[in-house]
Write a protein that holds these residues in place. Structure first.
Motif, PDB file in Angstrom:
ATOM      1  N   ASP A  69       1.018  -0.999  -0.365  1.00  0.00           N
ATOM      2  CA  ASP A  69      -0.262  -0.037  -0.352  1.00  0.00           C
ATOM      3  C   ASP A  69       0.764   1.537  -0.366  1.00  0.00           C
ATOM      4  OD1 ASP A  69      -1.765  -1.381   0.050  1.00  0.00           O
ATOM      5  OD2 ASP A  69      -2.337  -1.675   1.900  1.00  0.00           O
ATOM      6  N   MET A  70       1.668   1.327   0.717  1.00  0.00           N
ATOM      7  CA  MET A  70       2.848   2.607   0.988  1.00  0.00           C
ATOM      8  C   MET A  70       3.560   2.225  -0.095  1.00  0.00           C
ATOM      9  SD  MET A  70       4.631   2.500   5.023  1.00  0.00           S
ATOM     10  CE  MET A  70       4.923   3.511   4.245  1.00  0.00           C
ATOM     11  N   ALA A  71       4.442   1.459  -1.308  1.00  0.00           N
ATOM     12  CA  ALA A  71       4.949   1.694  -2.180  1.00  0.00           C
ATOM     13  C   ALA A  71       4.415   2.441  -3.372  1.00  0.00           C
ATOM     14  CB  ALA A  71       5.428   0.377  -1.752  1.00  0.00           C
ATOM     15  N   PHE A  72       3.033   1.719  -3.154  1.00  0.00           N
ATOM     16  CA  PHE A  72       2.134   2.168  -4.708  1.00  0.00           C
ATOM     17  C   PHE A  72       1.497   3.380  -4.477  1.00  0.00           C
ATOM     18  CE2 PHE A  72      -2.318   2.535  -6.000  1.00  0.00           C
ATOM     19  CZ  PHE A  72      -1.525   2.096  -7.689  1.00  0.00           C
ATOM     20  N   THR A  73       1.327   3.569  -3.373  1.00  0.00           N
ATOM     21  CA  THR A  73       0.708   5.288  -2.476  1.00  0.00           C
ATOM     22  C   THR A  73       2.258   6.343  -3.181  1.00  0.00           C
ATOM     23  OG1 THR A  73      -0.657   4.771  -0.923  1.00  0.00           O
ATOM     24  CG2 THR A  73       0.394   6.560  -1.799  1.00  0.00           C
ATOM     25  N   ALA A  74       3.546   5.778  -2.940  1.00  0.00           N
ATOM     26  CA  ALA A  74       4.762   6.977  -2.952  1.00  0.00           C
ATOM     27  C   ALA A  74       5.354   6.557  -4.226  1.00  0.00           C
ATOM     28  CB  ALA A  74       5.670   5.613  -2.488  1.00  0.00           C
ATOM     29  N   ALA A  75       4.868   5.508  -5.433  1.00  0.00           N
ATOM     30  CA  ALA A  75       4.870   5.520  -6.796  1.00  0.00           C
ATOM     31  C   ALA A  75       3.754   6.225  -7.405  1.00  0.00           C
ATOM     32  CB  ALA A  75       4.677   3.856  -7.227  1.00  0.00           C
ATOM     33  N   VAL A  76       2.180   6.345  -6.936  1.00  0.00           N
ATOM     34  CA  VAL A  76       1.369   6.527  -7.505  1.00  0.00           C
ATOM     35  C   VAL A  76       2.320   8.450  -7.284  1.00  0.00           C
ATOM     36  CG1 VAL A  76      -0.775   7.386  -7.694  1.00  0.00           C
ATOM     37  CG2 VAL A  76      -0.068   5.397  -8.131  1.00  0.00           C
TER      38      VAL A  76
END
Length: 322
Positions: free
Chosen positions: A212-219
């Motif tokens: 969740d955190m990795a996806f949020t950071a990438a987006v």
């Protein structure tokens, strides 16, 4: 006593050699040469000089197919299992027999004959000394670890038996040509062992990733482009071509609250108010206002007709709405 004499005395007292030439770095070839020369001298007092060395890597079948039938093959064990072999030619093994039985090396080369158990027993001291001297001698060279834990085993009848007992794979061959005594006689010895596998580097365990955190950071770091549109209207091409610098174009019905933020696909994603920030034009995101009557009519939504009736007795009072 001069100053130079004092310095020389102090160096001797400190155990330092005077005017000692620099020692050249120990190469792989020089290391194996020194190990074989020392082993021959320690084992039976045999004086020899290594004329040349050669290093090669190949498949076991190819190596065995190219061996001379006159070589004596002696197995090399590692941790209780046959790992390779050493091959000694007729002249070198005859030299070891001569120095251990007569105390000297004969001037004439030995006649060719099949290897015997006595030849192997009299060559064992040389092979044991060589395998003992080689590991420390090659420390820091390309051969480091290649001959570790290797001991002399039994004699192998021929190359065919060696091929049946040894595991298939890549083997390294160290071939050394030697000059015996004054150099009138020449011999050869070969050391064959498997190619040393490169040490496995410990693999770092991959960190546990919070999806969740990795996806949020990438987006959040993804680029996004929005177009601020204040007003949109149609204009004839001729009029647009006649536009000049400084000309005022009226925008009827447009206010500072009419800004729309348009996504690349043409969708309106937010409403904004035109303003400024730090001397630059800027927009402020605002809540979209509720639909007005004109907006409903423009979208084709039909409105119900409303009528009123009045009582004549009490003028002006709404009695009923239809």
């Amino acid at each position: 006593m001069t100053d130079s004499s004092h310095i020389s005395i102090l160096r001797r007292m400190a155990g330092q050699a005077v005017d000692t030439p620099p020692v050249s770095p120990l190469t792989t070839s020089r290391a194996v040469r020194l190990a074989l020369v020392k082993a021959a001298s320690d084992a039976g007092g045999l004086v020899l000089r290594v004329a040349s060395t050669a290093d090669d890597v190949g498949q076991l079948d190819d190596l065995l197919g190219g061996l001379d039938t006159g070589l004596m093959l002696v197995g090399l064990d590692r941790r209780g299992a046959l790992a390779g072999f050493v091959a000694v030619d007729m002249q070198l093994r005859a030299a070891m027999v001569e120095v251990q039985t007569t105390g000297r090396l004969l001037d004439q080369p030995a006649d060719d004959r099949p290897a015997t158990g006595a030849d192997k027993a009299l060559c064992d001291p040389l092979l044991v000394a060589f395998l003992s001297a080689l590991p420390p001698a090659v420390t820091g060279t390309a051969y480091e670890g290649w001959v570790d834990d290797v001991t002399v085993g039994g004699r192998l009848a021929d190359s065919r038996l060696a091929g049946l007992l040894l595991e298939d794979g890549d083997y390294r061959v160290l071939r050394m040509n030697v000059e015996l005594g004054s150099g009138d006689r020449q011999g050869e010895v070969m050391l064959v062992l498997p190619v040393q596998a490169a040490p496995l580097m410990p693999q770092e365990q991959a960190p546990v990733m919070d999806w969740d955190m990795a996806f949020t950071a990438a987006v959040q770091d993804a680029p996004a482009m929005l177009t601020a549109r204040l007003h949109q209207f149609k204009m004839p091409l001729g009029r647009a071509q006649a536009l000049q610098v400084g000309q005022v174009v009226p925008l009827p019905g447009c206010t500072v609250n009419s800004v729309r933020l348009i996504a690349p696909d043409g969708r309106c994603v937010a409403q904004a108010k035109l303003g400024q920030s730090a001397g630059h034009r800027a927009v402020r995101i605002e809540l979209a206002p509720g639909p007005e009557m004109a907006d409903l009519v423009s979208t084709g939504v039909s409105l119900p007709e409303v009528g009123f009736s009045f009582d004549t007795a009490e003028e002006g009072e709404i009695l009923e709405g239809v």
